[in-house]
Design a protein around this motif. Structure first.
Motif, PDB file in Angstrom:
ATOM      1  N   THR A  86      -2.218   0.411  -4.246  1.00  0.00           N
ATOM      2  CA  THR A  86      -1.115  -0.741  -4.112  1.00  0.00           C
ATOM      3  C   THR A  86      -0.281  -0.502  -5.353  1.00  0.00           C
ATOM      4  OG1 THR A  86      -2.297  -2.393  -5.008  1.00  0.00           O
ATOM      5  CG2 THR A  86      -2.499  -2.100  -2.744  1.00  0.00           C
ATOM      6  N   PRO A 100      -3.404  -5.993  -1.750  1.00  0.00           N
ATOM      7  CA  PRO A 100      -2.448  -5.688  -0.471  1.00  0.00           C
ATOM      8  C   PRO A 100      -1.772  -6.724   0.154  1.00  0.00           C
ATOM      9  CG  PRO A 100      -4.793  -4.443  -0.676  1.00  0.00           C
ATOM     10  CD  PRO A 100      -4.865  -5.543  -1.480  1.00  0.00           C
ATOM     11  N   TYR A 112      -7.639  -3.203   5.882  1.00  0.00           N
ATOM     12  CA  TYR A 112      -7.963  -4.224   4.866  1.00  0.00           C
ATOM     13  C   TYR A 112      -7.843  -5.607   5.561  1.00  0.00           C
ATOM     14  CZ  TYR A 112      -7.071  -7.678   1.313  1.00  0.00           C
ATOM     15  OH  TYR A 112      -7.202  -8.731   0.468  1.00  0.00           O
ATOM     16  N   ILE A 114       0.903  -1.069  -0.002  1.00  0.00           N
ATOM     17  CA  ILE A 114       0.081  -0.087  -0.050  1.00  0.00           C
ATOM     18  C   ILE A 114       1.016   1.215   0.084  1.00  0.00           C
ATOM     19  CG2 ILE A 114      -1.698   1.320   1.362  1.00  0.00           C
ATOM     20  CD1 ILE A 114      -2.813  -1.343   2.318  1.00  0.00           C
TER      21      ILE A 114
END
Length: 613
Positions: free
Chosen positions: A440, A446, A485, A426
Motif C-alpha cells: 500500500t 488498505p 482484504y 493498494i
C-alpha cells in the motif's frame, strides 16, 4: 407559513421560508463537524457540493460509481435501489447510503469516512535539461544626465540611451516612481548614476537600483484531479521549489465530461472561481515556502487539458461535450496575471500553451514540446494513460495524435473499491496460488485499490486462470468477487465481475487507439524508437502486468521510458527557452489530430481487444 427566529444583535427578527421546511444536516469528517441548514428536495451530495464539502463522486451523482458513501449517525435515510446495488445487507444495516440518492426528510447527522489525504501527485519529469534562453536581458545603464527626482525625466533618459522604440512597463514605472521619490535624502541621490534594466525584446519589464535582480517564473499543470507547480530560477535554470494540490473542482465529478455537464448546467462561474483560487493558493504557498518576494515573479506558463483551460478562461465548454467536439480556442494565449485571475497578487505575464483539439490539449502538446518531437528524425510515441488515453506518434516531419475514451477505471473510478493514489491505496498485488500479498502507499492500512493495483490483480487472475480469456471470473470465487482484504469490522476490499468488465472496456479502448494510430501513421512497431509513458498512472504501472492483460503491446517492452509529468515539463521548458515559441509553431503545423470514431478499423480492433490473449 413556516417561520424561524434569528437573533441579530439585540433584536429578534423572523425569516420566512415559504412552505419549505428547514432542516439541519450535521456532517462529521476528519476535518471536523459542520452544520448546514437544508431543504428536503435536494440530495445530500448536492448539499455537500453547495457547501464546498468534498465527497468522492466520480460519476457526479448519476449513481453508477458507488463512491459517494456516507454513514447515517442520527436520523433516518430510506434505502434506495442504488443503495441495494452498491452495499451489502450488513452495510445497509450499519447505516451506509449513497449521498447522491439520499434525500433527507428531517434532521440528519452523517459521517464522511473517505479521505484523500496524502494524495500522490506526480510533479517530476525525466531528462530535465536546464538550458537557459528565457529572453530576459539585464542591462546596466548610465543615467547621470537624468533628473533623479523626476520620473518622467528618468523615462526620457532611459529612452535616449536605449532608443524610443523601448516601451516602459507599468511595473517599471512604479519602480521608477519609488527610486525617484523626492523625499529621499540629497546625500543618497548624489550616489546615483546607474540603473539595472530588465528587458525582454523591446519592453522594459522592470528597473532596479543597487539590487541583485531575482528573476523567477512559475510553471503550472492543471490536471482534472490535481495541480502541479514549479518555482523556477530563470537565471540559473533551476527548479527551486515544487508544490502540488488537489483540484477543488473535483467536488463536481472526477472527469472532464462531468465538469462540462456541470458548467453547461449553470456552474461555469463556480468552476472558474474554484480553479482560479486554487492557482492563487498554490502560488502563495510556493512563494512562502521558498521565501521569494512576489515582485520577483516575471513569467507564468500554464498547461492543461482543453476543458481545464476553458474553465480557467470561463469559456463555455458546451461544444467540447457534443459532436463534433470543438473548442472555443486552442491558441497560445497571453494575459497579464490580473486579467486572468482578477487578483493583484502578481504583476507578470501569463501564457497558456496551445492544444490540438477538444481532447488533445495543451498538456499533451507540452509533452511533445518537452521531448522535442519537432527536432528529431526518430519516430517516437507519447502516451498518457488516464480517463482519456491521449497519444501522439511522429517526428519533425509529421505527427498524428488521438484520444480514446478509456473511462475512469485506471484511476479507480467505477471500480467497486477503486481509489486514487492516496495513502493506503493498494499499489501492487501478487498471488501465490492460495493467498494475496499486496503493498500500500505509505505502508498504511488498505483503503482501496488504485490503478497500478488494478492492473496487477487482472494480470494475476489471467496468470492463475481464475479470469479466462473472455474476462469471466471463475465460479470458485463465491458471490462473483475476489476479496483480498477484510478487517474485523467487516469492511473489505474486493474485485468483482463488474470491475473486470470495466477494465476490459478501458484496456481495449486504449490498446485499440494505439494500434489505430500506428496503422494510420503507416509504420510498424520496429520503426518506433521510444515509447514515452507519461502521467501518474503511466509512471507506476508494472509493464509486464500491463502487457499480460493486453493494455500495451509486447513489442513496446524494451522501448518504454517512464517520463512523469511532461505537461509540467513542457511548461518549464517554455519558460526557460524562448525558442519554444518556434518549436510550438512547428508542432502545431506538423501534428494532425484524428477522430477514432470515424476510423472503420477502431470498432473492429475494439471488439478483438476485449479478449485477453
Amino acid at each position: 407559513m413556516k417561520t424561524r427566529s434569528m437573533i441579530v444583535g439585540a433584536a429578534t427578527r423572523k425569516i420566512v421560508y415559504g412552505e419549505k421546511k428547514m432542516m439541519k444536516l450535521i456532517v462529521k469528517s476528519q476535518e471536523g463537524s459542520k452544520t448546514l441548514d437544508i431543504h428536503k428536495e435536494k440530495s445530500i451530495l448536492s448539499l455537500l457540493q453547495e457547501a464546498n464539502i468534498y465527497l468522492s463522486a466520480p460519476c457526479d451523482g448519476r449513481g453508477t460509481c458507488g463512491k459517494c458513501k456516507i454513514k447515517v449517525l442520527k436520523g433516518n435515510l430510506g434505502i434506495t435501489l442504488k443503495d441495494q446495488v452498491h452495499f451489502s445487507h450488513e452495510e445497509l444495516d450499519r447505516g451506509y447510503r449513497l449521498a447522491c440518492s439520499a434525500y433527507p426528510e428531517g434532521d440528519i447527522e452523517i459521517a464522511i469516512e473517505t479521505v484523500e489525504k496524502g494524495f500522490a501527485v506526480v510533479t517530476e519529469f525525466q531528462g530535465y535539461n536546464n538550458r537557459i534562453n528565457h529572453g530576459f536581458e539585464v542591462i546596466d545603464i548610465d543615467l547621470s544626465d537624468g533628473n533623479w527626482q523626476d520620473t518622467k525625466s528618468m523615462v526620457g533618459a532611459i529612452q535616449r540611451n536605449l532608443g524610443k522604440t523601448y516601451k516602459v512597463s507599468y511595473k517599471a514605472l512604479k519602480r521608477l516612481s519609488v527610486i525617484t521619490n523626492p523625499y529621499i535624502s540629497t546625500s543618497s541621490l548624489h550616489e546615483r548614476s546607474s540603473l539595472q534594466l530588465l528587458v525582454k525584446d523591446t519592453n522594459i519589464v522592470d528597473v532596479f537600483y543597487k539590487e541583485t535582480i531575482g528573476l523567477y517564473g512559475v510553471a503550472i499543470d492543471i490536471g482534472t484531479t490535481t495541480l502541479g507547480f514549479h518555482l523556477i530560477n530563470l537565471q540559473q535554470g533551476e527548479i527551486i521549489k515544487t508544490y502540488s494540490m488537489l483540484n477543488s473542482q473535483r467536488i463536481y465529478g472526477a472527469d472532464v465530461i462531468a465538469r462540462v455537464q456541470r458548467a453547461n448546467a449553470g456552474k461555469l462561474e463556480v468552476l472558474n472561481q474554484l480553479i482560479k483560487q486554487d492557482i492563487i493558493t498554490g502560488i502563495e504557498n510556493l512563494l512562502k515556502d521558498a521565501d521569494i518576494d512576489k515582485g520577483n515573479i516575471y513569467s507564468i506558463a500554464i498547461a492543461g487539458n482543453t476543458t481545464m483551460l476553458h474553465l480557467l478562461l470561463k469559456l463555455s465548454p458546451e461544444t467540447l461535450g457534443q459532436f463534433p467536439f470543438t473548442a472555443v480556442t486552442l491558441e497560445l494565449i497571453s494575459f497579464s496575471f490580473k486579467e486572468i485571475f482578477d487578483s493583484p497578487l502578481l504583476d507578470c505575464g501569463v501564457v497558456l500553451l496551445p492544444g490540438l483539439d477538444a481532447y488533445i490539449g495543451a498538456d499533451i502538446v507540452a509533452g511533445v514540446l518537452y521531448h522535442e518531437f519537432s527536432k528529431t528524425e526518430e519516430i517516437n510515441m507519447l502516451i498518457d494513460i488516464g480517463t482519456n488515453g491521449e497519444m501522439v506518434i511522429g517526428n519533425k516531419h509529421s505527427m498524428l495524435a488521438t484520444a480514446t475514451a478509456a473511462g475512469p477505471a485506471f484511476e479507480g473510478g467505477n471500480i467497486t473499491c477503486g481509489t486514487g493514489c492516496i495513502m493506503g491505496a493498494i499499489t501492487s498485488i501478487t498471488y501465490n496460488g492460495q493467498t494475496f500479498n499486496y503493498e500500500t502507499m505509505g505502508n498504511k492500512k488498505p483503503v482501496g485499490i488504485c490503478g497500478s493495483g488494478i492492473i496487477d490483480i487482472m494480470a494475476e487472475g489471467l496468470r492463475y486462470g481464475w479470469i479466462d480469456s473472455t474476462g469471466r471470473l471463475s465460479e470458485a470465487f463465491s458471490n462473483g468477487e475476489v476479496v483480498f482484504y477484510q478487517n474485523s469490522g467487516g469492511d473489505r476490499i474486493n474485485f468483482t465481475q463488474k470491475d473486470i468488465r470495466e477494465v476490459q472496456l478501458a484496456k481495449s479502448a486504449l490498446r485499440s487507439g494505439i494500434e489505430c494510430l500506428i496503422k494510420q501513421y503507416d509504420v510498424d512497431y520496429d520503426a518506433i524508437k521510444r515509447i514515452y509513458l507519461a502521467g501518474g498512472f503511466g509512471s507506476n504501472i508494472n509493464i509486464e502486468a500491463a502487457m499480460k492483460i493486453g493494455l500495451l503491446p509486447r513489442e513496446f517492452k524494451d522501448k518504454i521510458k517512464f517520463v512523469g509529468n511532461t505537461s509540467l515539463g513542457g511548461a518549464v521548458k517554455y519558460l526557460l527557452d524562448r525558442n519554444c515559441g518556434k518549436d510550438l509553431e512547428a508542432i502545431m503545423k506538423a501534428a494532425k489530430p484524428i477522430n477514432l470514431s470515424t476510423d472503420p478499423q477502431f470498432n473492429h480492433l475494439f471488439m478483438e481487444n476485449m479478449l485477453f490473449q
